[in-house]
Design an enzyme around this catalytic site. Sequence first.
Site, PDB file in Angstrom:
ATOM      1  N   ASP A  20       0.824  -1.204   0.000  1.00 28.55           N
ATOM      2  CA  ASP A  20       0.000   0.000   0.000  1.00 28.55           C
ATOM      3  C   ASP A  20       0.859   1.254   0.000  1.00 28.55           C
ATOM      4  O   ASP A  20       2.037   1.228   0.369  1.00 28.55           O
ATOM      5  CB  ASP A  20      -0.950   0.013   1.196  1.00 28.55           C
ATOM      6  CG  ASP A  20      -0.207  -0.062   2.530  1.00 28.55           C
ATOM      7  OD1 ASP A  20       0.686  -0.920   2.654  1.00 28.55           O
ATOM      8  OD2 ASP A  20      -0.520   0.737   3.437  1.00 28.55           O
ATOM      9  N   GLU A  87      -0.009  -1.163   5.755  1.00 25.76           N
ATOM     10  CA  GLU A  87       0.997  -0.642   6.684  1.00 25.76           C
ATOM     11  C   GLU A  87       0.773   0.833   6.973  1.00 25.76           C
ATOM     12  O   GLU A  87       0.934   1.286   8.115  1.00 25.76           O
ATOM     13  CB  GLU A  87       2.400  -0.863   6.092  1.00 25.76           C
ATOM     14  CG  GLU A  87       3.560  -0.527   7.039  1.00 25.76           C
ATOM     15  CD  GLU A  87       3.977   0.924   7.008  1.00 25.76           C
ATOM     16  OE1 GLU A  87       4.687   1.365   7.943  1.00 25.76           O
ATOM     17  OE2 GLU A  87       3.590   1.642   6.055  1.00 25.76           O
TER      18      GLU A  87
END
Length: 388
Positions: A20, A87
Amino acid sequence: MKWAGSNSKLNPVLFLAHTDVVPAQANNTQKWVYPPFSGTIAKGYIWGRGSLDNKVGVLGQLEAINQLLAQKFQPERTLYFAFGHDEESGGKLGAMAIANHFRKQNIRFEFLVDEGMMITKNLVPNIPHRVALIGPGEKGYLSLKLSVDSQGGHSSKPPMLTASGRIARAVDKVQSEPFKINLKYSAEFIRHLGDDAPMLQRMVMANPWLFQPVASSLVPQVPELLATLRTTTAPTILKGSTKDNVLATEASAVINFRILPSDSIDFVINETRRKINDPEVTIQVYGTPSEPSKISSTQASGFQIIRQSILEVINEEPITIAPMLVIAATDARHYQNLTEQSYRFSPYTITPETKDGFHGINERISVESYIEAVHIYQQLIINSSLPF
């Protein structure tokens, strides 16, 4: 992903990364040289959001694996590769879920390697060659929301202190009294620099008991270095009235703290309450906090293997390797109960021209640095898979 080794008696090694990225703010996209999600390769760089944080970790590891498979490489030690997908928002559904799976399977690791510090060029003061920084631990994470309720009303007849004014005063109190400096977590960094570090810095770090009271005036005023010396305070969100002639019925602010391992979440909350000293200001935890990580040894096998791998790839020029506390949060914190050795290292080079790309405009990595990162990952996989 599991790459089974030929010797099941060896504890496995874990490689982490995340897929991400943070968004590119819509009102800033026109400031990018190339569109932030184009992945354009131009002018010697790969441009785009996530090129540094952390697609180089994901794709660099996968390319290294692909090359080793083509060479029919067989690891002796089992290797795991775990790529989280959230994350940037705390890792609840990615890293935390993967770590829980490993716990249920009773799998423990010899060491792990996640994103974190990187190779710097022209960023460490007074050192002309590259410096590879390996993170043996990371700071804690805490955001606190300060809020004040009020009756509101017309701005033509304000009280002596409005809700917005009270919040502004509280934020100023917190920011105006920074946390005390602690040299402990930078001393080893300076020691590893050896003779490359100026004598004054070596003297300060070698005698923290003597220089701690005046350390802030002796250490170079580099934000990244100063952030390793204290728990940092960063007001990030301010909210008040939505109209210029209306008093806010609720005003709030969010302050983000990155916590030194010598401090704790409770300590920061209590210090914030003490500094504000105003019962009208409500203090609440905002988001998902995490305590500072434990600090892994620089003498242990994991650190030494990362060090060896760097030197085997970058072998035609001077390079210094040193530990440095990671000032941001990583997925590694969710795995620390699965190993005694957690290291945070991204094997690419950043410069004064590229360092502000993290979560910023024109994030990019040089093609040369990306290729070198793949080679270091490849060497790190080879060295990690052997008995030691």
